[in-house]
Design a protein around this motif. Structure first.
Motif, short mmCIF file in Angstrom:
data_model
loop_
_atom_site.label_atom_id
_atom_site.label_comp_id
_atom_site.label_asym_id
_atom_site.label_seq_id
_atom_site.Cartn_x
_atom_site.Cartn_y
_atom_site.Cartn_z
N LEU A 152 37.15 77.32 90.40
CA LEU A 152 37.03 78.64 90.45
C LEU A 152 37.45 79.50 89.42
O LEU A 152 37.12 80.78 89.14
N TYR A 153 38.43 79.21 88.75
CA TYR A 153 39.46 79.85 88.00
C TYR A 153 39.34 79.56 86.55
O TYR A 153 39.88 80.33 85.73
N ALA A 154 38.96 78.12 86.39
CA ALA A 154 39.17 77.53 85.16
C ALA A 154 38.16 76.82 84.97
O ALA A 154 37.48 75.89 85.68
N LYS A 155 37.56 76.76 83.42
CA LYS A 155 36.51 75.72 83.10
C LYS A 155 37.12 74.95 82.06
O LYS A 155 37.36 75.34 81.09
N ASP A 156 36.92 73.64 82.14
CA ASP A 156 37.51 72.80 81.16
C ASP A 156 36.50 72.38 80.08
O ASP A 156 35.40 71.69 80.44
N VAL A 157 36.58 72.77 78.80
CA VAL A 157 35.42 72.65 77.97
C VAL A 157 36.13 71.97 76.65
O VAL A 157 35.45 71.71 75.47
N THR A 158 37.01 70.97 76.97
CA THR A 158 37.37 69.96 76.32
C THR A 158 36.41 69.03 75.71
O THR A 158 35.63 68.27 76.21
N PRO A 159 36.17 68.70 74.46
CA PRO A 159 35.42 67.93 73.69
C PRO A 159 35.57 66.46 74.16
O PRO A 159 36.54 66.14 74.19
N LYS A 160 34.47 65.75 74.48
CA LYS A 160 34.79 64.35 74.80
C LYS A 160 35.41 63.34 73.74
O LYS A 160 35.93 62.46 74.12
N GLU A 161 35.19 63.88 72.35
CA GLU A 161 35.85 63.02 71.44
C GLU A 161 37.30 63.26 71.44
O GLU A 161 37.89 62.02 71.07
N ALA A 162 38.19 64.26 71.94
CA ALA A 162 39.36 64.36 72.12
C ALA A 162 39.78 62.91 73.14
O ALA A 162 40.98 62.32 72.77
N PHE A 163 39.20 62.75 74.05
CA PHE A 163 39.29 61.77 74.82
C PHE A 163 39.33 60.05 74.33
O PHE A 163 40.10 59.25 74.60
N GLN A 164 38.20 60.09 73.42
CA GLN A 164 37.77 58.93 72.94
C GLN A 164 38.91 58.52 71.89
O GLN A 164 39.09 57.21 71.69
N GLN A 165 39.45 59.67 71.20
CA GLN A 165 40.55 59.18 70.18
C GLN A 165 41.57 58.80 70.79
O GLN A 165 42.31 57.98 70.32
N GLN A 166 42.03 59.19 72.03
CA GLN A 166 43.27 58.81 72.75
C GLN A 166 43.09 57.40 73.05
O GLN A 166 43.94 56.64 73.12
N ALA A 167 41.88 57.05 73.65
CA ALA A 167 41.54 55.60 73.97
C ALA A 167 41.85 54.68 72.71
O ALA A 167 42.26 53.39 72.62
N LEU A 168 41.32 55.18 71.50
CA LEU A 168 41.31 54.28 70.40
C LEU A 168 42.88 54.11 69.98
O LEU A 168 43.19 53.14 69.38
N LEU A 169 43.57 55.22 69.95
CA LEU A 169 45.02 55.07 69.76
C LEU A 169 45.65 54.04 70.69
O LEU A 169 46.66 53.28 70.32
N LYS A 170 45.25 54.14 71.88
CA LYS A 170 45.92 53.03 72.88
C LYS A 170 45.53 51.56 72.66
O LYS A 170 46.30 50.85 72.52
N TYR A 171 44.21 51.53 72.16
CA TYR A 171 43.70 50.20 71.75
C TYR A 171 44.53 49.57 70.61
O TYR A 171 44.79 48.57 70.36
N SER A 172 44.72 50.66 69.29
CA SER A 172 45.28 50.10 68.16
C SER A 172 47.03 49.83 68.47
O SER A 172 47.27 48.80 67.73
N LYS A 173 47.44 50.44 69.18
CA LYS A 173 48.79 50.03 69.79
C LYS A 173 48.94 48.60 70.20
O LYS A 173 49.98 47.82 69.67
N ASP A 174 47.95 48.33 71.10
CA ASP A 174 48.12 47.14 71.88
C ASP A 174 47.67 46.08 70.86
O ASP A 174 47.97 44.69 70.99
N TYR A 175 46.63 46.27 69.66
CA TYR A 175 46.11 45.19 69.08
C TYR A 175 47.20 44.70 68.06
O TYR A 175 47.36 43.48 67.82
N TYR A 176 47.93 45.50 67.50
CA TYR A 176 48.69 45.13 66.47
C TYR A 176 50.18 44.27 66.92
O TYR A 176 50.57 43.34 66.43
N ARG A 177 50.75 44.95 67.95
CA ARG A 177 51.89 44.33 68.39
C ARG A 177 52.11 44.38 69.95
O ARG A 177 51.35 45.33 70.57
N LYS A 178 52.51 43.16 70.52
CA LYS A 178 52.62 43.12 71.94
C LYS A 178 53.92 44.01 72.52
O LYS A 178 54.83 43.98 71.46
#
Length: 125
Positions: A75-101
């Motif tokens: 009722l007070y705020a609308k989140d208009v964050t683009p979906k690409e921002a969340f996809q970029q965060q997921a890629l960052l997570k996978y890149s960290k796990d891929y190279y080093r345990k």
């Protein structure tokens, strides 16, 4: 209403003091300008809030009287964050796990170059 109080009221920050610190660090913007915690926000304003490497774009719809429940935030705020921002965060997570345990240690020089090359490739697309 002050921007730090607004972020606290719509539950983007856990406490008001955390919201104030985020404003002072420069994580909160109104348009392209970094704003102070005492800056007033009005309905129709667009706030950009950087949290955990994601830039949330929040459109102010109305100003609450006090902190609202999670179901009433819409009722007070609308989140208009683009979906690409969340996809970029997921890629960052996978890149960290891929190279080093986890627990293996710091990256070697070669690992560092590979990681930097990965980020350059994703930005060009």
């Amino acid at each position: 209403m002050r921007v730090d109080k607004y972020l606290w009221c719509i539950r983007y920050c856990k406490t008001r003091s955390v919201a104030t610190k985020e404003c002072k660090k420069g994580a909160v913007r109104l348009g392209d300008a970094v704003i102070k915690p005492s800056r007033d926000v009005f309905p129709g304003d667009t706030i950009t809030y950087r949290k955990k490497q994601v830039s949330y774009v929040i459109q102010v719809i109305n100003l609450p009287e006090q902190r609202v429940g999670a179901k009433l935030v819409a009722l007070y705020a609308k989140d208009v964050t683009p979906k690409e921002a969340f996809q970029q965060q997921a890629l960052l997570k996978y890149s960290k796990d891929y190279y080093r345990k986890k627990g293996v240690g710091r990256p070697t020089k070669k690992d560092r170059r590979d990681i930097d090359g990965f980020y350059v490739d994703t930005e060009e697309e």
